[in-house]
Design a protein around this motif. Structure first.
Motif, mmCIF file in Angstrom:
data_model
loop_
_atom_site.group_PDB
_atom_site.id
_atom_site.type_symbol
_atom_site.label_atom_id
_atom_site.label_comp_id
_atom_site.label_asym_id
_atom_site.label_seq_id
_atom_site.Cartn_x
_atom_site.Cartn_y
_atom_site.Cartn_z
ATOM 1 N N LEU A 153 5.019 109.357 -62.327
ATOM 2 C CA LEU A 153 4.005 108.960 -63.310
ATOM 3 C C LEU A 153 4.328 107.591 -63.895
ATOM 4 C CD1 LEU A 153 3.461 112.366 -65.163
ATOM 5 C CD2 LEU A 153 1.868 111.221 -63.614
ATOM 6 N N ASN A 154 5.602 107.314 -64.078
ATOM 7 C CA ASN A 154 5.994 106.008 -64.603
ATOM 8 C C ASN A 154 5.687 104.896 -63.599
ATOM 9 O OD1 ASN A 154 7.130 104.227 -66.505
ATOM 10 N ND2 ASN A 154 9.119 104.331 -65.521
ATOM 11 N N LEU A 155 5.899 105.182 -62.315
ATOM 12 C CA LEU A 155 5.574 104.188 -61.297
ATOM 13 C C LEU A 155 4.080 103.901 -61.240
ATOM 14 C CD1 LEU A 155 7.903 105.390 -58.394
ATOM 15 C CD2 LEU A 155 8.134 103.292 -59.704
ATOM 16 N N LEU A 156 3.282 104.925 -61.505
ATOM 17 C CA LEU A 156 1.830 104.770 -61.394
ATOM 18 C C LEU A 156 1.201 104.230 -62.665
ATOM 19 C CD1 LEU A 156 -0.453 105.194 -59.383
ATOM 20 C CD2 LEU A 156 -0.729 107.512 -60.249
ATOM 21 N N TYR A 157 1.693 104.694 -63.828
ATOM 22 C CA TYR A 157 1.044 104.341 -65.091
ATOM 23 C C TYR A 157 1.950 103.599 -66.077
ATOM 24 C CZ TYR A 157 -2.076 108.037 -63.400
ATOM 25 O OH TYR A 157 -2.914 108.820 -62.638
ATOM 26 N N GLY A 158 3.234 103.480 -65.766
ATOM 27 C CA GLY A 158 4.183 102.945 -66.741
ATOM 28 C C GLY A 158 3.876 101.545 -67.222
ATOM 29 N N LEU A 241 0.649 126.762 -52.040
ATOM 30 C CA LEU A 241 0.409 125.361 -52.373
ATOM 31 C C LEU A 241 1.664 124.528 -52.123
ATOM 32 C CD1 LEU A 241 -1.729 125.372 -55.662
ATOM 33 C CD2 LEU A 241 -2.363 124.402 -53.443
ATOM 34 N N LEU A 242 2.801 125.054 -52.540
ATOM 35 C CA LEU A 242 4.061 124.355 -52.295
ATOM 36 C C LEU A 242 4.381 124.299 -50.804
ATOM 37 C CD1 LEU A 242 6.293 125.771 -55.181
ATOM 38 C CD2 LEU A 242 5.343 123.466 -54.999
ATOM 39 N N ALA A 243 4.018 125.370 -50.080
ATOM 40 C CA ALA A 243 4.324 125.430 -48.657
ATOM 41 C C ALA A 243 3.394 124.565 -47.814
ATOM 42 C CB ALA A 243 4.262 126.874 -48.171
ATOM 43 N N THR A 244 2.280 124.124 -48.368
ATOM 44 C CA THR A 244 1.337 123.283 -47.626
ATOM 45 C C THR A 244 1.293 121.877 -48.228
ATOM 46 O OG1 THR A 244 -0.463 124.211 -48.978
ATOM 47 C CG2 THR A 244 -0.063 125.198 -46.814
ATOM 48 N N ALA A 245 0.673 121.761 -49.404
ATOM 49 C CA ALA A 245 0.589 120.456 -50.065
ATOM 50 C C ALA A 245 1.986 119.914 -50.379
ATOM 51 C CB ALA A 245 -0.242 120.557 -51.337
ATOM 52 N N GLY A 246 2.895 120.806 -50.756
ATOM 53 C CA GLY A 246 4.251 120.369 -51.065
ATOM 54 C C GLY A 246 4.947 119.779 -49.853
ATOM 55 N N ILE A 247 4.775 120.397 -48.691
ATOM 56 C CA ILE A 247 5.387 119.868 -47.474
ATOM 57 C C ILE A 247 4.763 118.525 -47.099
ATOM 58 C CG2 ILE A 247 5.769 120.286 -45.027
ATOM 59 C CD1 ILE A 247 7.441 122.025 -46.931
ATOM 60 N N VAL A 277 -1.747 111.560 -54.233
ATOM 61 C CA VAL A 277 -2.751 112.596 -54.496
ATOM 62 C C VAL A 277 -2.103 113.982 -54.502
ATOM 63 C CG1 VAL A 277 -4.808 113.733 -53.583
ATOM 64 C CG2 VAL A 277 -4.683 111.242 -53.622
ATOM 65 N N GLY A 278 -1.274 114.260 -53.498
ATOM 66 C CA GLY A 278 -0.616 115.564 -53.440
ATOM 67 C C GLY A 278 0.312 115.803 -54.609
ATOM 68 N N ALA A 279 1.103 114.794 -54.965
ATOM 69 C CA ALA A 279 2.061 114.948 -56.064
ATOM 70 C C ALA A 279 1.350 115.129 -57.404
ATOM 71 C CB ALA A 279 2.990 113.746 -56.118
ATOM 72 N N LEU A 280 0.287 114.371 -57.627
ATOM 73 C CA LEU A 280 -0.462 114.499 -58.883
ATOM 74 C C LEU A 280 -1.115 115.870 -58.984
ATOM 75 C CD1 LEU A 280 -2.080 110.952 -58.979
ATOM 76 C CD2 LEU A 280 -0.385 111.834 -60.587
#
Length: 353
Positions: A153-158, A241-247, A277-280
């Motif tokens: 978040l700091n990298l994107l909005y800091g 979600l973790l097993a798909t988007a997380g990977i 997008v996935g991390a957010l």
């Protein structure tokens, strides 16, 4: 006497004249090279609008090619501008909406509905839910997730917050440290998350009773109790979600972290967008997971801190699992004295999913 005083002046004038003549002779080649007309005849012509249009359209002439590190990109890389527009106009607003919206929903849910309390008093008898090794991996992964989320978040909005508050010097040092932390902890998080997912996979296969759980909103629709095995429908959704988007987030992060395996700029740009997008999205959902597992549900946090849950909590939230393991319940006093449930307490029974 008059002649002796005149000679020093004469020699000064003679030496000065000779030096001036030598200087003019040496300067002639330099002046010839600095001739404006001569320079114009050999200089690269000015780049006009037509030239830049050729470059931008994909002209591959030698004068327009960026040859650094074997790159095949033009001097003006149109895909970089496309990446910037997608990142600033779509990805960044998406993150603010997703995370900010989830915070608002959680706050309203807590104020309107409140905490989910136990239906009956605690029995004082405990059931093993999570063994030590799973809890250790879970808390390590959770801690890394929080650090990576904050640094991401700091990298994107800091720059919109800290740069204006503290100035360029502080912001530059902060971003340098943020990138270092994010880049080095990311691979460790990815490896441990895969280990955790593999360890708890057997509890998260979909079951028929999960459909009823979703239809009743996890028990919020109607007054009847909803059946759930070791993991309920909501917990299984978070797992997958973790097993798909997380990977996907992990894989895209590795592409960004190790740009020395042949991936080009286009690949890196798309990896950056997918990763963001996935991390957010996962960060937004994780806020709900954290709320439900802490202040949102009475007794839920105990299972992941001590490893044990009270019988009442097990009946309320995972009744099918409780029916299978209720004979293994151990009094709280015996547990405090170092007692173990039957079966050694190594792993909870997963038969009901």
């Amino acid at each position: 006497m008059y002649i002796s005083n005149a000679w020093p002046g004469f020699w000064r004038v003679a030496v000065f004249t000779l030096a001036l003549l030598v200087g003019l002779g040496v300067a002639q080649p330099v002046l010839a090279q600095a001739d404006p007309a001569g320079e114009a005849a050999t200089a690269v012509p000015a780049l006009d609008a037509d030239t830049w249009r050729l470059v931008r359209s994909g002209e591959t002439g030698a004068n327009f090619r960026d040859s650094r590190a074997g790159s095949n990109y033009n001097l003006v890389n149109a895909s970089g501008e496309r990446w910037r527009q997608l990142r600033n106009r779509w990805v960044s607003p998406f993150g603010l909406i997703a995370i900010g919206g989830m915070i608002v929903v959680i706050a309203l849910f807590y104020l309107v509905i409140g905490r989910k309390d136990l239906s009956e008093p605690r029995t004082g008898r405990k059931l093993l839910r999570w063994p030590l090794v799973v809890r250790a991996i879970h808390w390590t992964v959770a801690s890394l997730f929080i650090v990576l989320a904050l640094t991401g978040l700091n990298l994107l909005y800091g720059k919109f917050v800290f740069r204006s508050l503290f100035g360029d010097g502080f912001w530059a040092a902060m971003m340098s440290g943020t990138k270092l932390i994010h880049n080095y902890l990311g691979p460790l998080f990815g490896i441990l998350l895969i280990v955790l997912l593999a360890r708890v996979l057997k509890h998260n296969w979909p079951k028929k009773h999960d459909l009823a759980w979703f239809k009743k909103g996890g028990g919020m629709v109607g007054k009847t109790h909803v059946d759930a095995g070791f993991a309920n429908g909501g917990e299984k959704v978070w797992f997958w979600l973790l097993a798909t988007a997380g990977i996907v987030v992990i894989a895209s992060g590795f592409v960004l972290d190790f740009p020395n395996y042949g991936q080009g700029r286009d690949t890196m740009q798309w990896a950056n967008l997918i990763h963001a997008v996935g991390a957010l999205g996962l960060t937004a959902v994780a806020l709900g997971h954290i709320y439900i597992g802490t202040i949102g549900t009475e007794g839920a946090l105990e299972g992941m801190t001590t490893g044990y849950v009270d019988e009442t909590w097990a009946r309320d939230h995972h009744n099918l699992w409780y029916e299978e393991v209720k004979d293994e319940a151990i009094p709280e006093e015996q547990l405090a004295a170092g007692g173990k449930p039957s079966g050694g307490g190594e792993e909870p029974t997963p038969r009901s999913g």
